[in-house]
Design an enzyme around this catalytic site. Sequence first.
Site, PDB file in Angstrom:
ATOM      1  N   ASP A  66     -22.778 -42.608 -11.237  1.00 23.03           N
ATOM      2  CA  ASP A  66     -23.075 -43.115 -12.978  1.00 23.03           C
ATOM      3  C   ASP A  66     -24.467 -43.108 -12.934  1.00 23.03           C
ATOM      4  OD1 ASP A  66     -20.086 -43.382 -13.374  1.00 23.03           O
ATOM      5  OD2 ASP A  66     -20.509 -45.100 -12.204  1.00 23.03           O
ATOM      6  N   HIS A 100     -17.040 -49.400 -13.116  1.00 24.59           N
ATOM      7  CA  HIS A 100     -17.385 -47.792 -13.091  1.00 24.59           C
ATOM      8  C   HIS A 100     -15.806 -47.222 -13.797  1.00 24.59           C
ATOM      9  CE1 HIS A 100     -17.379 -43.823 -11.470  1.00 24.59           C
ATOM     10  NE2 HIS A 100     -15.910 -43.959 -10.981  1.00 24.59           N
TER      11      HIS A 100
HETATM   12  P1  NAD Z   1      -8.150 -36.900  -2.427  1.00 24.81           P
HETATM   13  O1  NAD Z   1      -6.739 -37.234  -3.046  1.00 24.81           O
HETATM   14  O2  NAD Z   1      -8.868 -35.604  -2.254  1.00 24.81           O
HETATM   15  O3  NAD Z   1      -8.312 -37.811  -1.221  1.00 24.81           O
HETATM   16  C1  NAD Z   1      -7.572 -38.885  -0.690  1.00 24.81           C
HETATM   17  C2  NAD Z   1      -7.427 -39.421   0.364  1.00 24.81           C
HETATM   18  O4  NAD Z   1      -7.043 -40.565   0.639  1.00 24.81           O
HETATM   19  C3  NAD Z   1      -6.189 -38.466   0.875  1.00 24.81           C
HETATM   20  O5  NAD Z   1      -6.305 -37.533   1.976  1.00 24.81           O
HETATM   21  C4  NAD Z   1      -5.109 -39.401   1.117  1.00 24.81           C
HETATM   22  O6  NAD Z   1      -3.882 -39.166   2.133  1.00 24.81           O
HETATM   23  C5  NAD Z   1      -5.820 -40.585   1.625  1.00 24.81           C
HETATM   24  N1  NAD Z   1      -5.104 -41.871   1.197  1.00 24.81           N
HETATM   25  C6  NAD Z   1      -4.440 -42.141   0.217  1.00 24.81           C
HETATM   26  N2  NAD Z   1      -3.907 -43.532   0.460  1.00 24.81           N
HETATM   27  C7  NAD Z   1      -4.347 -44.108   1.585  1.00 24.81           C
HETATM   28  C8  NAD Z   1      -4.691 -45.258   2.230  1.00 24.81           C
HETATM   29  N3  NAD Z   1      -3.745 -46.181   1.887  1.00 24.81           N
HETATM   30  N4  NAD Z   1      -5.308 -45.213   3.434  1.00 24.81           N
HETATM   31  C9  NAD Z   1      -5.967 -44.189   3.811  1.00 24.81           C
HETATM   32  N5  NAD Z   1      -6.113 -43.018   3.174  1.00 24.81           N
HETATM   33  C10 NAD Z   1      -5.302 -42.927   2.160  1.00 24.81           C
HETATM   34  O7  NAD Z   1      -9.029 -38.007  -3.411  1.00 24.81           O
HETATM   35  P2  NAD Z   1     -10.671 -37.732  -3.546  1.00 24.81           P
HETATM   36  O8  NAD Z   1     -11.030 -36.858  -4.358  1.00 24.81           O
HETATM   37  O9  NAD Z   1     -11.294 -37.844  -2.202  1.00 24.81           O
HETATM   38  O10 NAD Z   1     -10.897 -39.307  -4.137  1.00 24.81           O
HETATM   39  C11 NAD Z   1     -10.539 -40.314  -3.321  1.00 24.81           C
HETATM   40  C12 NAD Z   1     -11.079 -41.538  -4.226  1.00 24.81           C
HETATM   41  O11 NAD Z   1     -12.241 -41.766  -4.854  1.00 24.81           O
HETATM   42  C13 NAD Z   1      -9.934 -41.360  -5.803  1.00 24.81           C
HETATM   43  O12 NAD Z   1      -9.487 -42.909  -6.139  1.00 24.81           O
HETATM   44  C14 NAD Z   1     -11.024 -41.114  -6.853  1.00 24.81           C
HETATM   45  O13 NAD Z   1     -10.724 -41.463  -8.000  1.00 24.81           O
HETATM   46  C15 NAD Z   1     -12.231 -41.979  -6.182  1.00 24.81           C
HETATM   47  N6  NAD Z   1     -13.722 -41.514  -6.737  1.00 24.81           N
HETATM   48  C16 NAD Z   1     -14.402 -42.580  -7.066  1.00 24.81           C
HETATM   49  C17 NAD Z   1     -15.801 -42.357  -7.338  1.00 24.81           C
HETATM   50  C18 NAD Z   1     -16.826 -43.108  -7.909  1.00 24.81           C
HETATM   51  O14 NAD Z   1     -17.489 -42.742  -8.352  1.00 24.81           O
HETATM   52  N7  NAD Z   1     -16.575 -44.481  -7.405  1.00 24.81           N
HETATM   53  C19 NAD Z   1     -16.157 -40.866  -7.591  1.00 24.81           C
HETATM   54  C20 NAD Z   1     -15.326 -39.879  -7.334  1.00 24.81           C
HETATM   55  C21 NAD Z   1     -13.765 -40.243  -6.853  1.00 24.81           C
HETATM   56  C1  LMR Z   2     -15.771 -39.950 -11.003  1.00 26.40           C
HETATM   57  O1  LMR Z   2     -16.526 -40.783 -12.090  1.00 26.40           O
HETATM   58  O2  LMR Z   2     -16.202 -38.981 -11.006  1.00 26.40           O
HETATM   59  C2  LMR Z   2     -14.594 -40.565 -10.381  1.00 26.40           C
HETATM   60  O3  LMR Z   2     -14.461 -41.941 -10.789  1.00 26.40           O
HETATM   61  C3  LMR Z   2     -13.326 -39.864 -10.491  1.00 26.40           C
HETATM   62  C4  LMR Z   2     -12.743 -39.924 -11.644  1.00 26.40           C
HETATM   63  O4  LMR Z   2     -11.720 -40.326 -11.963  1.00 26.40           O
HETATM   64  O5  LMR Z   2     -13.405 -39.855 -12.940  1.00 26.40           O
END
Ligand code: NAD
Ligand code: LMR
Length: 328
Positions: A159, A187
Site C-alpha cells: 500500500d 490492509h
Molecule cells: P495463491 O492461491 O496463488 O497461493 C496460495 C498458496 O497457499 C497455494 O499454493 C495454497 O495451496 C497455499 N495454501 C493454502 N492454505 C495453506 C496452508 N494452510 N498452509 C500452507 N499453504 C497453504 O495465492 P497468492 O496470490 O500467492 O496469495 C496468497 C495470499 O496473499 C492471499 O491471501 C492474498 O490475498 C494475499 N496477498 C496479500 C497481500 C498484502 O499486501 N498483504 C498482497 C497480495 C496478496
Molecule cells: C492486494 O492488496 O493486492 C492484496 O491484498 C490482494 C487483494 O486481495 O487485494
Amino acid sequence: MKNPIVVSVTGAAGQIGYSLLPRIASGEIFGRDQPVSLRLIEIEPGMKALAGVVMELNDCAFPLLESIEATSDLDHGFDGANWALLVGSVPRKAGMERKDLLGINGKIFVGQGQAIERSAAEDIRVLVVGNPCNTNCLIAMNNARGIPSERWHAMTRLDENRAKSALAEKAGCHNRDVTRMAIWGNHSSTLYPDFENALINGEPVEKSIPDRAWLEGDFIKNVQQRGAAIIAARGLSSAASAAHAALETVMSLRKTTPSDDWHSVAVASDGSYGVEKGLICSFPIRSNGTTSEIVQGVELSEFGKAKFQQSVNELLEEKAMVSDLLPK
Ligand code: NAD
Ligand code: LMR
C-alpha cells in the site's frame, strides 16, 4: 561462509511464492554473502506443484541456496526458522473484501502460530502476507505468546508503494522523491495513506500537488481499491508487486531506517496513537536493524485522525469476529 539463515515460506507453490522464492534464494533479501536454507510449506494438494518449484530453484544453481525442504508438516517447516513469511492462504475473488476471507483463512494461523512457537529459532521474526493479513497476524501472535509481540509483522508495504507511485505520477516526479509515506490502520479498503505527512523532494505533498480534493478523494480511494483493481484486470490478485513488497519489508526491518524517512508495517500496537494494545495495526516504523519502533509524534489532522479511526474500528471488528481463535 556465514551460517545459513533459515527462512520458512508458507504457500510456497502459490503465485506470490513463485515470485518471492528466487529472490530470497539469490541473496537479494538477506545479503549477497548470506547462505539461505529454505523451508517451503504447502498443504497436501499443493505438494505436487511445490515439487516443480523446487526443481526450478535447483535448476537456478543459486550459489547461496544451501538447502531446500518441502513439507506439509508445520513443525518440520518452521524448524529452526529465523524468518517465517506466512503467505499461504486463499486469495479473495472479485467482489469480496479481504475480511470475507477470515472464516476460511483465520484458522490456518492458529496452527501456524503454535508450530512457530514450538519449532522456530529463538530469534524468529514473522511477516504475514496472507489476507486479511493484520488479523491473521493477530491470530498467529496470540497462539504463540512465548514469542515477543515485536517479532510479528503484517504487510502494508504494498500500500505504501502504491501510494508513492500514485503521488509521483500526479506530481510528475519519480517514486524515489516521495518519502515518509505512512499507511495507517488495516490492509483493507479502509487503510489511510497519509498524504499530509508524506514529503515530495523533502517538501509537503500539497506544494507539488495543490489539489486537496484529489488527495482526499481519488488518491485515497485508488490506493484503498488498488488490490481490487488488479483482481479485476488480471483475474488474479497481485503477486509480483506483493512479493516485492514482502522483500522490501524484510530488508527494511533488517537495516537502519534513515532518520528522515520511515516505512509502513503493521505491528502489535503498544498503545501509540490511542490504538488498543496488541492490535496489529499499520504505523510508520523505523528500524535499527534488529528491533523496530513506531515513529512517535507524527501529527494527524482531524481529517487524518477520522480516517485512521475508521480503519482501527474495522480492525476491532475483525478481532471480535475471530475471538474464538484467540486464546483467553
Ligand atoms: P495463491 O492461491 O496463488 O497461493 C496460495 C498458496 O497457499 C497455494 O499454493 C495454497 O495451496 C497455499 N495454501 C493454502 N492454505 C495453506 C496452508 N494452510 N498452509 C500452507 N499453504 C497453504 O495465492 P497468492 O496470490 O500467492 O496469495 C496468497 C495470499 O496473499 C492471499 O491471501 C492474498 O490475498 C494475499 N496477498 C496479500 C497481500 C498484502 O499486501 N498483504 C498482497 C497480495 C496478496
Ligand atoms: C492486494 O492488496 O493486492 C492484496 O491484498 C490482494 C487483494 O486481495 O487485494
